[in-house]
Enzyme design. Structure first.
Site, PDB file in Angstrom:
ATOM      1  N   ASN A  86       0.792  -1.159  -0.003  1.00 48.74           N
ATOM      2  CA  ASN A  86       0.020  -0.109   0.122  1.00 48.74           C
ATOM      3  C   ASN A  86       0.922   1.175   0.044  1.00 48.74           C
ATOM      4  OD1 ASN A  86      -1.786   2.201   0.693  1.00 48.74           O
ATOM      5  ND2 ASN A  86      -3.116   0.836   2.003  1.00 48.74           N
ATOM      6  N   LYS A 118       0.430   3.926   2.657  1.00 50.80           N
ATOM      7  CA  LYS A 118       0.736   3.523   3.699  1.00 50.80           C
ATOM      8  C   LYS A 118       2.326   3.932   4.047  1.00 50.80           C
ATOM      9  CE  LYS A 118      -0.431  -0.211   6.533  1.00 50.80           C
ATOM     10  NZ  LYS A 118      -0.570  -1.530   6.535  1.00 50.80           N
ATOM     11  N   ASP A 136       0.805  -5.012  11.875  1.00 48.24           N
ATOM     12  CA  ASP A 136      -0.443  -5.922  11.803  1.00 48.24           C
ATOM     13  C   ASP A 136      -1.455  -4.945  12.825  1.00 48.24           C
ATOM     14  OD1 ASP A 136      -2.159  -7.951  10.707  1.00 48.24           O
ATOM     15  OD2 ASP A 136      -2.221  -8.693  12.757  1.00 48.24           O
ATOM     16  N   SER A 137      -2.665  -5.031  12.206  1.00 42.90           N
ATOM     17  CA  SER A 137      -3.719  -4.126  13.214  1.00 42.90           C
ATOM     18  C   SER A 137      -5.236  -4.478  13.042  1.00 42.90           C
ATOM     19  CB  SER A 137      -3.543  -2.564  13.037  1.00 42.90           C
ATOM     20  OG  SER A 137      -3.919  -2.339  11.413  1.00 42.90           O
ATOM     21  N   PHE A 147      -9.700   3.896   5.552  1.00 42.58           N
ATOM     22  CA  PHE A 147     -10.266   2.707   5.119  1.00 42.58           C
ATOM     23  C   PHE A 147     -10.553   1.763   6.176  1.00 42.58           C
ATOM     24  CE2 PHE A 147      -5.648   3.152   5.533  1.00 42.58           C
ATOM     25  CZ  PHE A 147      -5.211   1.976   6.233  1.00 42.58           C
ATOM     26  N   TYR A 165     -12.321  -0.192   8.780  1.00 40.40           N
ATOM     27  CA  TYR A 165     -13.677  -0.326   9.495  1.00 40.40           C
ATOM     28  C   TYR A 165     -13.776   1.297  10.126  1.00 40.40           C
ATOM     29  CZ  TYR A 165     -13.811  -5.068   9.909  1.00 40.40           C
ATOM     30  OH  TYR A 165     -14.038  -6.407   9.596  1.00 40.40           O
ATOM     31  N   ARG A 208      -1.864   3.112  14.520  1.00 44.48           N
ATOM     32  CA  ARG A 208      -0.584   2.985  13.860  1.00 44.48           C
ATOM     33  C   ARG A 208       0.371   3.775  13.812  1.00 44.48           C
ATOM     34  NH1 ARG A 208      -2.863   2.172   9.002  1.00 44.48           N
ATOM     35  NH2 ARG A 208      -2.942  -0.230   9.223  1.00 44.48           N
TER      36      ARG A 208
END
Lengths: 193, 193
Positions: B10, B13, B67-68, B147, B149, B176
């Site tokens: 991405n 990101k 990771d989240s 993006f 939720y 993040r």
């Protein structure tokens, strides 16, 4: 006082780590009756992380774990991560005889013990450190101190094998000692204790 | 200048992380054509470590990965590590509708986004850090920014969802952001850059 569980069933290793750990840390062994972590990593680091995470999730306390092995240059790093699994079921005398056989007539006897130490805590901190000790493979099995491949490994700066040198010297120069010393230094820099 | 590869496809990101990273670090995305890391961890931390190690072994350079996911108290932490895998193949609108349906008539809407960021380098250093943002689940899907939720999550201290707040605010308070900020602080304390 921060309690850290050392992920090993070997009480001797627990006692050794107590000598390396800072005074503000209390090292304990694994409680009885815990399922052994599976070991399927491709590298020492992955195995050490795998062990630390496995036990941390069970005991729900900070855990340290290590993974180590012998890398022989002429054998392209073998036995490496296979140090324990090589000829599994055989004792180390048989394994060492086999290694010496594989190195027969080999000039290049350069080797090193490598150890990765990993800290993992339930609040989501993982930190790793590495320790190595350079040396060479002896021509014969010598000495009965230590364990594993110690009797065929001569650390640089010495004429004797780890099997002859005994634990006081080994513990002051070994890969495991250096890995945990580095690890505790890092944890201190991170204000974890 | 230390180059660190961010293990994500991405580009957005990657750009965001460039803003968080210290000036002495150069963040780059993954090279083209690399096999995607398998994701089979039981926790965010294991997934983040797994990704970082996987790509580090391929690119042979320092890597960061994250990771989240979203944890909803009334759903006992669900979707958690299943945040992406939940209703896989469906778009997030469908997923959010399902979550809102599961929370219908539920008073307790407390939730949090959790992120684990991990650094792994070929010289055997692994360091992890965590970031969370507390909040609650909205009654409806609101906003189209961000993006995942984002459109159903209202961070504490705000009335709007992440989907309405937009990236400037999100990036200054998000899980993040905090995870990577913590990670870079730790790496700095460890003199890694």
């Amino acid at each position: 006082m921060l309690e850290i569980i050392f992920a090993t069933k070997n009480l001797h290793k627990v006692e050794e780590l107590k000598k390396i750990a800072p005074k503000s840390v209390e090292i304990a062994g694994l409680p009885e009756g815990i399922a052994i972590a599976p070991e399927y990593g491709e590298t020492f680091l992955e195995n050490a992380i795998g062990k630390a995470m496995w036990y941390m999730k069970i005991v729900k306390k900070p855990v340290v774990a290590d993974d180590s092995g012998l890398e022989i240059d002429a054998l392209k790093g073998f036995p490496g991560v296979f140090s324990s699994r090589f000829m599994e079921g055989e004792d180390y005398k048989k394994k060492m005889e086999k290694i010496l056989k594989m190195l027969e007539n080999e000039e290049n006897r350069r080797a090193r013990f490598v150890c990765y130490a990993v800290y993992a805590s339930p609040d989501g901190i993982v930190v790793s450190a590495k320790g190595t000790v350079e040396g060479k493979i002896s021509q014969n099995i010598r000495g009965s101190k230590g364990f594993g491949y110690d009797p065929i490994f001569i650390p640089d700066g010495y004429e004797k094998t780890f099997g002859e040198l005994g634990e006081d010297i080994k513990n002051s120069i070994s890969h495991r000692y250096k890995a945990f010393e580095n690890l505790f230094k890092m944890l201190k820099n991170l204000d974890i204790f």
